[in-house]
Write an enzyme that holds these catalytic residues in place. Structure first.
Site, PDB file in Angstrom:
ATOM      1  N   CYS B  92      31.710  51.209  15.064  1.00 17.06           N
ATOM      2  CA  CYS B  92      30.334  51.315  14.549  1.00 17.06           C
ATOM      3  C   CYS B  92      30.085  52.765  14.152  1.00 17.06           C
ATOM      4  O   CYS B  92      29.467  53.055  13.133  1.00 17.06           O
ATOM      5  CB  CYS B  92      29.322  50.900  15.607  1.00 17.06           C
ATOM      6  N   CYS B  95      30.865  54.538  10.597  1.00 16.65           N
ATOM      7  CA  CYS B  95      29.863  54.556   9.519  1.00 16.65           C
ATOM      8  C   CYS B  95      28.532  55.113   9.986  1.00 16.65           C
ATOM      9  O   CYS B  95      27.903  55.913   9.307  1.00 16.65           O
ATOM     10  CB  CYS B  95      29.635  53.142   8.987  1.00 16.65           C
ATOM     11  N   HIS B  96      28.078  54.665  11.161  1.00 17.30           N
ATOM     12  CA  HIS B  96      26.703  54.978  11.595  1.00 17.30           C
ATOM     13  C   HIS B  96      26.614  56.253  12.425  1.00 17.30           C
ATOM     14  O   HIS B  96      25.512  56.626  12.842  1.00 17.30           O
ATOM     15  CB  HIS B  96      26.121  53.810  12.390  1.00 17.30           C
ATOM     16  N   CYS B 130      27.991  43.235   9.933  1.00 21.12           N
ATOM     17  CA  CYS B 130      28.773  44.475   9.873  1.00 21.12           C
ATOM     18  C   CYS B 130      30.210  44.224  10.312  1.00 21.12           C
ATOM     19  O   CYS B 130      31.150  44.719   9.705  1.00 21.12           O
ATOM     20  CB  CYS B 130      28.166  45.527  10.801  1.00 21.12           C
ATOM     21  N   CYS B 193       3.890  26.982  20.869  1.00 19.78           N
ATOM     22  CA  CYS B 193       3.908  28.324  21.476  1.00 19.78           C
ATOM     23  C   CYS B 193       2.482  28.781  21.785  1.00 19.78           C
ATOM     24  O   CYS B 193       2.199  29.344  22.837  1.00 19.78           O
ATOM     25  CB  CYS B 193       4.552  29.331  20.538  1.00 19.78           C
ATOM     26  N   CYS B 196       0.458  28.068  25.251  1.00 19.72           N
ATOM     27  CA  CYS B 196       0.646  28.937  26.416  1.00 19.72           C
ATOM     28  C   CYS B 196       0.313  30.384  26.066  1.00 19.72           C
ATOM     29  O   CYS B 196      -0.498  31.020  26.733  1.00 19.72           O
ATOM     30  CB  CYS B 196       2.087  28.873  26.913  1.00 19.72           C
ATOM     31  N   HIS B 197       0.941  30.903  25.036  1.00 21.58           N
ATOM     32  CA  HIS B 197       0.998  32.355  24.859  1.00 21.58           C
ATOM     33  C   HIS B 197      -0.162  32.951  24.085  1.00 21.58           C
ATOM     34  O   HIS B 197      -0.283  34.171  24.013  1.00 21.58           O
ATOM     35  CB  HIS B 197       2.341  32.732  24.229  1.00 21.58           C
ATOM     36  N   ARG B 234      15.711  33.341  25.534  1.00 18.20           N
ATOM     37  CA  ARG B 234      14.378  33.122  26.097  1.00 18.20           C
ATOM     38  C   ARG B 234      13.613  32.056  25.317  1.00 18.20           C
ATOM     39  O   ARG B 234      12.944  31.208  25.895  1.00 18.20           O
ATOM     40  CB  ARG B 234      13.583  34.437  26.107  1.00 18.20           C
ATOM     41  N   CYS B 238      12.034  28.323  26.408  1.00 17.67           N
ATOM     42  CA  CYS B 238      10.697  27.790  26.128  1.00 17.67           C
ATOM     43  C   CYS B 238      10.800  26.376  25.553  1.00 17.67           C
ATOM     44  O   CYS B 238      10.043  25.493  25.938  1.00 17.67           O
ATOM     45  CB  CYS B 238       9.932  28.678  25.155  1.00 17.67           C
TER      46      CYS B 238
END
Lengths: 149, 277, 108
Positions: B92, B95-96, B130, B193, B196-197, B234, B238
């Site tokens: 990585c 290049c970065h 990449c 979603c 609840c949220h 996660r 749900c």
């Protein structure tokens, strides 16, 4: 569920009389006595000098913060040799054992442990004079709502 | 913009809130009018990080850069960043260069449309692209230790910077699909979603406090998982919770939803690696 | 992949200082009770022993079981008496070993 609830309520009411309850429990708990005998080789364990610090209500039984502090000057002639942590309601009650010595300077360890149930976490310490001391803390483990299948 | 059946859905919400339904409908109509008036997203109150719903122990663990177990994945990611991989023999870093400089602020702007093939990519998707295009290495499996570690390391470079996902012509269709998913009832529980949220954030579900469901701390170390895990893990949990069919991690449905979530979380600081129960 | 660990030892201390030492290791600490996706028990595999030597002398030892959390972390104390090196060694039930070291400069 109802058994869990009953246990939860019992432990809540037990907390209200914690000091008396802890001593009584320590005196009349055959499982704990057998475990302690195994660890100490039958030497009497006195209550005191060991402080077990955990949150009274654990966020998750997989990872409960634990700090054990033993009152000791940690000198060459007067120090803690060993601290053993017990969780009697875990499938394997002996959680860990730590060897310390005068090099430690301070008899204190911090880690994170698993608790399978609401229970007392007990720490016993072997001192350089051959005496054993213990302390405990009661921990309530709550259930999560959104468990992953 | 909000699904046409949203108001009707409100009527099916449990009877405990019956008395509030009329009020809810009225405010919902008001919201719809506001939405139509500006033809944009409804104004939102300042989002609240999931961290503010966590207990003292979890908050302390996240704040402790040594104790935070997610930092183990960040540390592994840092090692992987510098290891040459694939037929190209490039790492990585080839290049970065230094990630703290090159990756700073990047995760805060993801998911992004790839300039080349116009697909929507999250950080995991970008890392795999990449690997395939530039390193000539195979894509890493979602939720593999390597992909989690690299994602955590890249996202960690944006820690404390605000989430600033931008919705524009290029990604609007993805955003709309993500929003549709967010408000779509699904599963045997027949919940979206939002139920609840949004509508019940801050209230209790067994021993949990329902959070606003933001993704600003991912990958997180979750005590329940005893491991670090991705946002898609996660989200799939749900779906499981409402007994719905789970889309695959990395699927278009979840990346679109991730974009919608990022737009909801705008302004919240990136917390990677967060700690949650 | 090899076990990844992070250690925290102060770079310097004064003679007699009691310094905190922290270690965290990436390890699942498999209890032996957890099923895999096919319902088969995953074999117990925990880091069972961890030692810390200070200039060659063992100053701390942890014997751990399945009651220790995944990705175990520990903090303990050591009295700084001379400049030198801390060496941490650990092994899990499968026999895999890990090791880390850190230098400490003691003044005074």
């Amino acid at each position: 569920m109802s058994a869990d609830r009953r246990r939860f309520l019992i432990s809540c009411s037990a907390m209200a009389v914690a000091p008396i309850w802890t001593v009584a429990h320590a005196q009349h708990n055959p499982q704990r006595e057998a475990l302690l005998r195994e660890i100490t080789g039958g030497v009497e364990v006195r209550i005191g000098r060991v402080v077990v610090d955990t949150p009274p209500l654990a966020d998750n039984g997989h990872s409960v913060p634990l700090r054990v502090v033993v009152d000791s000057p940690m000198t060459a002639t007067d120090h803690v040799r060993r601290i053993t942590v017990l969780a009697e309601r875990n499938p394997r009650p002996v959680v860990a054992s730590y060897r310390l010595g005068p090099h430690s300077g301070r008899a204190e360890i911090t880690t994170r442990i698993r608790l399978a149930d609401i229970q007392d976490v007990v720490a016993v310490a072997e001192l350089s004079d051959g005496n054993w001391w213990m302390g405990s803390a009661h921990v309530i483990v709550t259930e999560l709502a959104c468990l992953e299948g | 913009m909000i699904p046409a059946n949203a108001a009707a859905n409100a009527l099916r919400w449990p009877s405990a809130v019956d008395c509030g339904v009329r009020k809810l409908l009225v405010s919902f109509c008001g919201l719809l009018l506001a939405v139509n008036a500006v033809a944009a997203e409804p104004p939102r109150p300042q989002p609240k990080s999931g961290l503010s719903y966590a207990g003292a122990d979890v908050r302390a663990l996240q704040a402790d850069d040594f104790g935070n177990p997610g930092m183990l994945w960040v540390a592994r990611g840092e090692k992987l960043w510098n290891i040459p991989t694939g037929r190209s023999g490039k790492s990585c870093a080839s290049c970065h260069r230094e990630a703290p400089a090159s990756m700073k602020g990047v995760a805060a702007r993801y998911p992004r449309i790839d300039a080349g093939d116009k697909t929507l990519l999250n950080i995991e998707g970008r890392i795999n692209q990449c690997r395939e295009r530039h390193q000539e290495a195979g894509a890493l499996a979602y939720e593999s230790e390597e992909l989690l570690a690299l994602t955590a390391y890249a996202a960690h470079q944006s820690r404390h910077l605000p989430v600033q996902a931008e919705i524009n012509e290029a990604n609007r269709a993805h955003f709309e699909r993500g929003r549709e998913t967010y408000y779509r009832r699904q599963g045997q529980m027949n919940l979206a979603c939002t139920h609840c949220h949004e509508r019940n954030a801050g209230r209790k579900l067994l021993a949990d406090t329902i959070s606003e469901g933001h993704g600003n701390a991912y990958p997180v170390y979750r005590l329940e998982w005893q491991s670090a895990g991705s946002l898609h893990r996660r989200l799939r949990a749900c779906y499981f919770g409402v007994r719905a069919e789970q889309p695959a991690a990395g699927s278009a449905e979840l990346v679109d939803l991730e974009l919608y979530l990022a737009s909801r979380a705008r302004g919240l600081p990136v917390e990677t690696p967060g700690v949650r129960r | 992949m090899s076990m990844l660990a992070r250690i925290q030892v102060p770079a310097q201390a004064r003679r007699g200082d009691i310094i905190p030492i922290r270690i965290a290791i990436q390890h699942p600490m498999e209890t032996g009770y957890r099923p895999d996706n096919f319902g088969r028990r995953i074999t117990k595999n925990v880091i069972n022993t961890l030692t810390c030597r200070y200039n060659g002398v063992e100053v701390f030892r942890a014997e751990m079981g399945s009651g220790v959390s995944a990705n175990p972390q520990l903090q303990f104390y050591v009295r700084a008496d001379s400049s030198g090196e801390f060496v941490f060694d650990w092994v899990d039930d499968s026999g895999e070993r890990g090791s880390e070291r850190a230098a400490l400069a003691v003044s005074g």
